[in-house]
Design a protein around this motif. Structure first.
Motif, PDB file in Angstrom:
ATOM      1  N   THR A  32     -31.778  79.592 -70.481  1.00 45.36           N
ATOM      2  CA  THR A  32     -31.879  78.912 -71.764  1.00 45.36           C
ATOM      3  C   THR A  32     -30.503  78.657 -72.371  1.00 45.36           C
ATOM      4  N   SER A  33     -30.440  77.636 -73.226  1.00 44.00           N
ATOM      5  CA  SER A  33     -29.177  77.275 -73.877  1.00 44.00           C
ATOM      6  C   SER A  33     -28.687  78.413 -74.770  1.00 44.00           C
ATOM      7  N   GLY A  34     -29.617  79.159 -75.355  1.00 52.49           N
ATOM      8  CA  GLY A  34     -29.217  80.280 -76.199  1.00 52.49           C
ATOM      9  C   GLY A  34     -28.460  81.336 -75.426  1.00 52.49           C
ATOM     10  N   ARG A  35     -28.875  81.593 -74.197  1.00 56.37           N
ATOM     11  CA  ARG A  35     -28.181  82.574 -73.372  1.00 56.37           C
ATOM     12  C   ARG A  35     -26.803  82.077 -72.977  1.00 56.37           C
ATOM     13  N   ILE A  36     -26.682  80.784 -72.687  1.00 53.37           N
ATOM     14  CA  ILE A  36     -25.379  80.214 -72.371  1.00 53.37           C
ATOM     15  C   ILE A  36     -24.456  80.325 -73.579  1.00 53.37           C
ATOM     16  N   ILE A  37     -24.975  80.008 -74.765  1.00 49.67           N
ATOM     17  CA  ILE A  37     -24.173  80.109 -75.989  1.00 49.67           C
ATOM     18  C   ILE A  37     -23.755  81.554 -76.223  1.00 49.67           C
ATOM     19  N   SER A  38     -24.663  82.494 -75.942  1.00 55.54           N
ATOM     20  CA  SER A  38     -24.337  83.907 -76.091  1.00 55.54           C
ATOM     21  C   SER A  38     -23.187  84.304 -75.179  1.00 55.54           C
ATOM     22  N   ARG A  39     -23.174  83.773 -73.952  1.00 58.89           N
ATOM     23  CA  ARG A  39     -22.075  84.062 -73.026  1.00 58.89           C
ATOM     24  C   ARG A  39     -20.743  83.555 -73.576  1.00 58.89           C
ATOM     25  N   GLN A  40     -20.765  82.353 -74.187  1.00 55.21           N
ATOM     26  CA  GLN A  40     -19.528  81.726 -74.649  1.00 55.21           C
ATOM     27  C   GLN A  40     -19.084  82.243 -76.020  1.00 55.21           C
ATOM     28  N   THR A  41     -19.953  82.930 -76.740  1.00 52.31           N
ATOM     29  CA  THR A  41     -19.601  83.374 -78.092  1.00 52.31           C
ATOM     30  C   THR A  41     -19.505  84.891 -78.177  1.00 52.31           C
ATOM     31  N   SER A  42     -20.635  85.566 -78.353  1.00 50.11           N
ATOM     32  CA  SER A  42     -20.594  87.011 -78.607  1.00 50.11           C
ATOM     33  C   SER A  42     -20.018  87.784 -77.423  1.00 50.11           C
ATOM     34  N   ASP A  43     -20.338  87.369 -76.195  1.00 49.02           N
ATOM     35  CA  ASP A  43     -19.820  88.093 -75.032  1.00 49.02           C
ATOM     36  C   ASP A  43     -18.311  87.930 -74.903  1.00 49.02           C
ATOM     37  N   LEU A  44     -17.828  86.716 -75.074  1.00 46.48           N
ATOM     38  CA  LEU A  44     -16.384  86.503 -75.001  1.00 46.48           C
ATOM     39  C   LEU A  44     -15.659  87.171 -76.163  1.00 46.48           C
ATOM     40  N   GLU A  45     -16.306  87.262 -77.326  1.00 47.73           N
ATOM     41  CA  GLU A  45     -15.703  87.963 -78.454  1.00 47.73           C
ATOM     42  C   GLU A  45     -15.552  89.449 -78.141  1.00 47.73           C
ATOM     43  N   SER A  46     -16.533  90.025 -77.463  1.00 49.93           N
ATOM     44  CA  SER A  46     -16.444  91.441 -77.075  1.00 49.93           C
ATOM     45  C   SER A  46     -15.268  91.666 -76.128  1.00 49.93           C
ATOM     46  N   ILE A  47     -15.101  90.754 -75.181  1.00 54.35           N
ATOM     47  CA  ILE A  47     -13.979  90.873 -74.240  1.00 54.35           C
ATOM     48  C   ILE A  47     -12.663  90.661 -74.971  1.00 54.35           C
ATOM     49  N   LYS A  48     -12.657  89.747 -75.924  1.00 58.68           N
ATOM     50  CA  LYS A  48     -11.447  89.507 -76.720  1.00 58.68           C
ATOM     51  C   LYS A  48     -11.053  90.768 -77.488  1.00 58.68           C
ATOM     52  N   GLU A  49     -12.042  91.444 -78.059  1.00 62.55           N
ATOM     53  CA  GLU A  49     -11.768  92.680 -78.801  1.00 62.55           C
ATOM     54  C   GLU A  49     -11.203  93.751 -77.878  1.00 62.55           C
ATOM     55  N   LEU A  50     -11.749  93.825 -76.668  1.00 63.30           N
ATOM     56  CA  LEU A  50     -11.265  94.812 -75.699  1.00 63.30           C
ATOM     57  C   LEU A  50      -9.826  94.512 -75.299  1.00 63.30           C
ATOM     58  N   LEU A  51      -9.555  93.271 -74.938  1.00 63.13           N
ATOM     59  CA  LEU A  51      -8.217  92.901 -74.470  1.00 63.13           C
ATOM     60  C   LEU A  51      -7.194  92.981 -75.586  1.00 63.13           C
ATOM     61  N   GLY A  52      -7.648  92.810 -76.824  1.00 62.75           N
ATOM     62  CA  GLY A  52      -6.725  92.883 -77.948  1.00 62.75           C
ATOM     63  C   GLY A  52      -6.462  94.314 -78.361  1.00 62.75           C
ATOM     64  N   SER A  53      -7.265  94.822 -79.283  1.00 61.96           N
ATOM     65  CA  SER A  53      -7.043  96.174 -79.809  1.00 61.96           C
ATOM     66  C   SER A  53      -7.494  97.253 -78.843  1.00 61.96           C
ATOM     67  N   GLY A  54      -8.581  97.011 -78.114  1.00 59.27           N
ATOM     68  CA  GLY A  54      -9.120  98.048 -77.225  1.00 59.27           C
ATOM     69  C   GLY A  54      -8.167  98.439 -76.130  1.00 59.27           C
ATOM     70  N   LEU A  55      -7.503  97.449 -75.520  1.00 61.66           N
ATOM     71  CA  LEU A  55      -6.571  97.733 -74.431  1.00 61.66           C
ATOM     72  C   LEU A  55      -5.376  98.519 -74.946  1.00 61.66           C
ATOM     73  N   ASN A  56      -4.924  98.197 -76.157  1.00 54.12           N
ATOM     74  CA  ASN A  56      -3.838  98.960 -76.766  1.00 54.12           C
ATOM     75  C   ASN A  56      -4.218 100.424 -76.903  1.00 54.12           C
ATOM     76  N   GLN A  57      -5.451 100.659 -77.380  1.00 52.74           N
ATOM     77  CA  GLN A  57      -5.911 102.036 -77.545  1.00 52.74           C
ATOM     78  C   GLN A  57      -5.940 102.772 -76.216  1.00 52.74           C
ATOM     79  N   LEU A  58      -6.400 102.096 -75.181  1.00 48.73           N
ATOM     80  CA  LEU A  58      -6.505 102.740 -73.878  1.00 48.73           C
ATOM     81  C   LEU A  58      -5.130 103.083 -73.321  1.00 48.73           C
ATOM     82  N   VAL A  59      -4.268 102.080 -73.241  1.00 47.74           N
ATOM     83  CA  VAL A  59      -2.972 102.299 -72.599  1.00 47.74           C
ATOM     84  C   VAL A  59      -2.112 103.245 -73.416  1.00 47.74           C
TER      85      VAL A  59
END
Length: 600
Positions: free
Chosen positions: A136-163
């Motif tokens: 469904t289009s909703g699932r595709i939109i979810s991949r491009q929005t909320s899922d990518l935002e989660s990865i963005k949060e990880l690569l931004g502040s989350g990765l800093n916390q880890l390293v």
């Protein structure tokens, strides 16, 4: 067939399934990092030096207290001065390197996100119709929005916390052993309950975060589908049912997130307790050793600072695990989409067809969407170049499936569909799309001007060519009456023009493309009688001198065909000219009589 249902709907995956999904996610992450190895190496070096600079602080304090202060009492200011200078230098160096590291990680994360967004968009475009009809289009939109935002949060502040947190804890433990090995052993002992706590948190949070991703995706799907179909929602008064369904999804999302918070409500206090107990033991043992003179007071202070600092990043690491689990679940979904293979792959050795004549041949074609759902059991048909064929029959007879096979939106399960003797599976994609064009009932218009939408048929076409195409199908008159003529913005999905006008624009688009084969799949089904008559005039020009397949329930459209095929259950049951079949006593004759009576 697609395996996305596994990733989307289940949170009770087996160990092998989890291993497969994790491996897929790791490969995707590796492919994102690989092109930026140099930047990753520089970032790692900067954070390594920065962490060393930060960790030296308590050791310098211990040296200043145990060596610098006694020397100062004897009027030797050099050791204390060197210690203070070194402490300030390491502080400044650490601050500068942290700032640099922050900039580097931002560049790194943004580059990876840019790559991932482009991959998602380009890959989903390449995937075949089978994928888009089931996903469904909703699932595709979810991949491009909320899922990518989660990865963005990880690569931004989350990765800093880890390293930063991980290296900081590792270096602190090492320095504690250098300063006082007894305190180091005490800290080592505290790692046992810390390990059990972390494992408990890891197992439970992994399951819960996957549930939060599923709950969030379902909520987005429901919202997108409701807003997309808002006309049907309001027409059938579905608001109350949607409110109940969406409310249930929102509550489920709230409950799953509440359970995640409960996990942290247990993890954080226990973590703090372990840190405080460890600090108390270090203070007790160190204090007794200071009392009997076996441990300098400065070393005890350094040991206490190192112990406290060791547990300080632990809570941040837990927050990183929060981001990590959310991003890992998102990466699983995205890698699942990127792992999908097109159901209609491009040929390994494509055959060029520069000038198609338009002869179409179905050779013993069998097609099934699933093993249980056979649409075409055994279908053969030859369409000479330049012939106009009308396909009629009851709903589910296989007419639209035939059109999708001809346009190569699907490949046959058995047999072959050929254009001018070349199997469509071997034909170069650009030649296939140039030679065969399909116009559907929806007549989709993209945001932009009328001219832009017509020019989709021939990118780079001049305004004169666009106008000639519109004139040929009878669309020029209404287009020039629009506020800005060909420069009028059609608005979202063509909302500024009527259904008949949208269809004429789609015909102009097809005329400009000048295909050898034109497929009209219920292209006039949604039109009223006046609009249909307007479109019929455009059809006469559009179908001239080309092979055409017309799928229609309205028999007024069939009249312009050279040949009529009546289909039932995936087979041709009647074949002849419209006049011949009307004069007979078969299915088409009865259909035509019923249609004629309905007009009286």
């Amino acid at each position: 067939m697609s395996t996305l249902g596994v990733d989307e709907e289940r949170d009770d995956l087996s160990r092998d399934e989890n291993r497969t999904i994790r491996g897929r996610s790791v490969r995707l992450l590796g492919s994102l990092v690989r092109p930026m190895r140099g930047l990753v190496g520089l970032t790692a070096t900067v954070i390594l030096v920065s962490t060393v600079a930060q960790v030296l602080g308590p050791a310098l304090i211990a040296y200043g207290i145990d060596t610098g202060l006694p020397a100062m009492l004897e009027n030797d200011w050099l050791p204390l001065g060197v210690t203070v200078g070194a402490y300030l230098a390491t502080g400044v160096l650490g601050a500068v390197l942290i700032a640099w590291y922050t900039v580097l990680t931002a560049r790194l994360s943004q580059s990876m996100l840019l790559d991932l967004r482009k991959r998602m968009f380009l890959h989903t475009q390449r995937l075949s119709l089978e994928f888009h009809e089931s996903y469904t289009s909703g699932r595709i939109i979810s991949r491009q929005t909320s899922d990518l935002e989660s990865i963005k949060e990880l690569l931004g502040s989350g990765l800093n916390q880890l390293v930063q947190g991980g290296l900081y804890m590792l270096f602190i433990a090492g320095m504690l052993f250098v300063v006082d090995w007894v305190s180091g052993l005490i800290l080592l002992g505290s790692l046992v309950p810390l390990w059990f706590l972390s494992r408990w948190f890891q197992k439970n949070s992994q399951r819960m975060f996957r549930r939060t991703r599923v709950a969030s995706a379902r909520m987005i799907v429901q919202f997108v589908e409701t807003m997309t179909g808002i006309r049907a929602v309001q027409a059938f008064r579905k608001e109350r049912r949607n409110e109940a369904e969406f409310g249930e999804l929102v509550e489920n999302n709230r409950d799953t997130n509440a359970k995640v918070i409960q996990l942290f409500g247990t993890f954080d206090p226990v973590l703090i307790l372990i840190g405080n107990v460890t600090l108390a033991v270090v203070l007790l043992v160190g204090g007794l050793r200071v009392a009997d003179g076996s441990l300098p007071i400065g070393v005890l202070l350094a040991a206490l600072l190192y112990t406290r600092n060791f547990f300080a990043p632990a809570e941040e690491m837990a927050m990183f695990y929060n981001s990590y689990q959310s991003a890992a679940a998102a990466l699983e979904k995205i890698s699942g989409v990127l792992d999908e293979l097109p159901g209609v792959p491009d040929p390994a050795k494509p055959v060029d067809l520069w000038e198609a004549k338009g002869a179409v041949d179905f050779d013993n074609v069998r097609f099934a969407y699933t093993p249980e759902r056979v649409i075409l059991p055994s279908f053969s048909l030859e369409v000479p170049a330049g012939q106009t064929i009308a396909l009629v029959g009851t709903t589910g007879a296989g007419k639209s499936t035939l059109a999708k096979l001809m346009a190569r939106f699907y490949d046959p399960s058995e047999g072959a569909v050929r254009l001018d003797g070349i199997d469509l599976r071997n034909l170069h994609p650009k030649d296939l799309r140039r030679a065969i064009v399909m116009v559907t009932q929806e007549a989709y218009l993209f945001s932009g001007t009328v001219a832009d939408n017509i020019a989709l048929g021939k990118p780079g076409a001049s305004l004169e060519e666009i106008q000639e195409a519109a004139m040929a199908v009878g669309a020029h008159e209404f287009i020039t009456s629009l506020p800005d003529g060909y420069g009028t913005d059609v608005n979202k999905r063509g909302g500024r023009v009527s259904a008949g006008q949208r269809q004429l624009i789609s015909f102009a688009r097809a005329f400009l493309a000048n295909p050898a084969v034109l497929i009209l799949d219920e292209a006039t089904a949604s039109l009223d009688i006046p609009s249909e008559r307007l479109v019929q005039q455009g059809l006469q020009t559009l179908l001239a001198h080309r092979t055409a397949i017309i799928i229609a329930h309205r028999l007024s459209t069939v009249a312009i065909a050279d040949r009529v095929l009546v289909m039932e259950h995936g087979r041709i049951v009647e074949d002849g000219s419209p006049a011949e079949l009307i004069a007979g006593d078969g299915r088409f004759s009865r259909m035509h009589a019923a249609w004629r009576d309905s007009l009286v």
